[in-house]
Motif scaffolding. Sequence first.
Motif, mmCIF file in Angstrom:
data_model
loop_
_atom_site.group_PDB
_atom_site.id
_atom_site.type_symbol
_atom_site.label_atom_id
_atom_site.label_comp_id
_atom_site.label_asym_id
_atom_site.label_seq_id
_atom_site.Cartn_x
_atom_site.Cartn_y
_atom_site.Cartn_z
ATOM 1 N N ASP A 10 0.843 -1.196 0.000
ATOM 2 C CA ASP A 10 0.000 0.000 0.000
ATOM 3 C C ASP A 10 0.879 1.247 0.000
ATOM 4 O OD1 ASP A 10 0.929 0.351 2.605
ATOM 5 O OD2 ASP A 10 -0.913 -0.418 3.531
ATOM 6 N N ASP A 11 0.270 2.414 0.127
ATOM 7 C CA ASP A 11 1.025 3.665 0.081
ATOM 8 C C ASP A 11 2.005 3.793 1.242
ATOM 9 O OD1 ASP A 11 -0.329 4.349 -2.199
ATOM 10 O OD2 ASP A 11 -1.843 5.560 -1.170
ATOM 11 N N GLY A 12 1.728 3.073 2.330
ATOM 12 C CA GLY A 12 2.636 3.113 3.471
ATOM 13 C C GLY A 12 3.701 2.045 3.439
ATOM 14 N N GLY A 13 3.754 1.276 2.356
ATOM 15 C CA GLY A 13 4.765 0.232 2.240
ATOM 16 C C GLY A 13 4.412 -1.053 2.957
ATOM 17 N N LYS A 14 3.161 -1.202 3.384
ATOM 18 C CA LYS A 14 2.711 -2.398 4.078
ATOM 19 C C LYS A 14 1.998 -3.325 3.097
ATOM 20 C CE LYS A 14 4.076 -0.889 8.116
ATOM 21 N NZ LYS A 14 5.209 -1.533 8.827
ATOM 22 N N PRO A 15 2.153 -4.658 3.284
ATOM 23 C CA PRO A 15 1.469 -5.589 2.372
ATOM 24 C C PRO A 15 -0.044 -5.474 2.471
ATOM 25 C CG PRO A 15 3.224 -6.699 3.588
ATOM 26 C CD PRO A 15 3.047 -5.354 4.229
ATOM 27 N N ARG A 16 -0.699 -5.433 1.334
ATOM 28 C CA ARG A 16 -2.153 -5.364 1.289
ATOM 29 C C ARG A 16 -2.769 -6.755 1.400
ATOM 30 N NH1 ARG A 16 -3.412 -2.206 -4.161
ATOM 31 N NH2 ARG A 16 -5.014 -3.835 -4.111
ATOM 32 N N THR A 17 -4.012 -6.800 1.870
ATOM 33 C CA THR A 17 -4.770 -8.046 1.869
ATOM 34 C C THR A 17 -5.157 -8.384 0.439
ATOM 35 O OG1 THR A 17 -5.632 -7.608 4.074
ATOM 36 C CG2 THR A 17 -6.823 -9.212 2.741
ATOM 37 N N LEU A 18 -4.975 -9.644 0.071
ATOM 38 C CA LEU A 18 -5.191 -10.067 -1.305
ATOM 39 C C LEU A 18 -6.503 -10.828 -1.465
ATOM 40 C CD1 LEU A 18 -1.585 -11.354 -2.062
ATOM 41 C CD2 LEU A 18 -2.607 -9.212 -2.840
ATOM 42 N N PRO A 19 -7.073 -10.825 -2.658
ATOM 43 C CA PRO A 19 -8.256 -11.654 -2.917
ATOM 44 C C PRO A 19 -7.904 -13.134 -2.804
ATOM 45 C CG PRO A 19 -7.901 -10.037 -4.675
ATOM 46 C CD PRO A 19 -6.671 -10.031 -3.833
ATOM 47 N N ARG A 20 -8.901 -13.950 -2.519
ATOM 48 C CA ARG A 20 -8.694 -15.384 -2.478
ATOM 49 C C ARG A 20 -8.700 -15.946 -3.892
ATOM 50 N NH1 ARG A 20 -10.084 -18.020 2.180
ATOM 51 N NH2 ARG A 20 -9.134 -19.810 1.135
ATOM 52 N N ILE A 21 -8.110 -17.138 -4.021
ATOM 53 C CA ILE A 21 -8.054 -17.848 -5.300
ATOM 54 C C ILE A 21 -9.037 -19.020 -5.266
ATOM 55 C CG2 ILE A 21 -6.602 -19.613 -6.399
ATOM 56 C CD1 ILE A 21 -6.168 -17.067 -7.744
#
Length: 224
Positions: free
Chosen positions: A140-151
């Motif tokens: 994200d804009d803060g450099g933190k990993p975003r939550t991803l959609p499921r597969i």
Amino acid sequence: MVHDDIIKDLLSNESVQQVDSSVGPSAVAAERTRVESVELVLPPHANHQVNTFGGQIMAWMVNVATIAASRLSQAHPTLRAIDMFTFRGPSQVGDRLLLKAIVNNAFRNSMEVGVRAEAYHEEGPNRHINSAFMTFEVLDDGGKPRTLPRIRPEPLEGQRRFQEATARKKIRLDRKYIISRTQGEVPLSVPWDPTNQVRRSSTPSPVLLTLVHFRYQQPAQGSE
């Protein structure tokens, strides 16, 4: 291969929970992330023996994997790790390289993309020359990993890739924990969030314990 032995051990003793692939309507079908590309090997891509540079093959593989990851996340993904990059055979100037990538599984903050490279020349058969598993995150804009959609994996082969990706995730966590321990500490499995698709066993895989024993039997770097 030791990685194959570990995965078989994890799946056979149910250290990895068999996850229901019915993940809801918001899940992205794995087939939508599939990418294929063809590259022609030219003289600048090869050494004096006309064999394709390994780094060039890896770069092409990263390209298709990045596109596959972006199809899941709808954003620009960041490559975090490459596991089991295996050279199975050479390719040469004049070969066409068929590069295939697909998202095997998506975890809360990361995803695994499987990549395969095949070489062929004119009318000859395809030769499987390289494989790898690449881990991506989206920041994200803060450099933190975003939550991803499921597969949502496809049946049979897709379900196999889905489960084996979960096993490899467990291996990576166990490996990260083990190498962070000192020699006097007992290597225990790290905690795992049950919402992240896998149920942790109370002890590491026996094959991993063998690797730990081997590591601790080696002399410290710089010792005589």
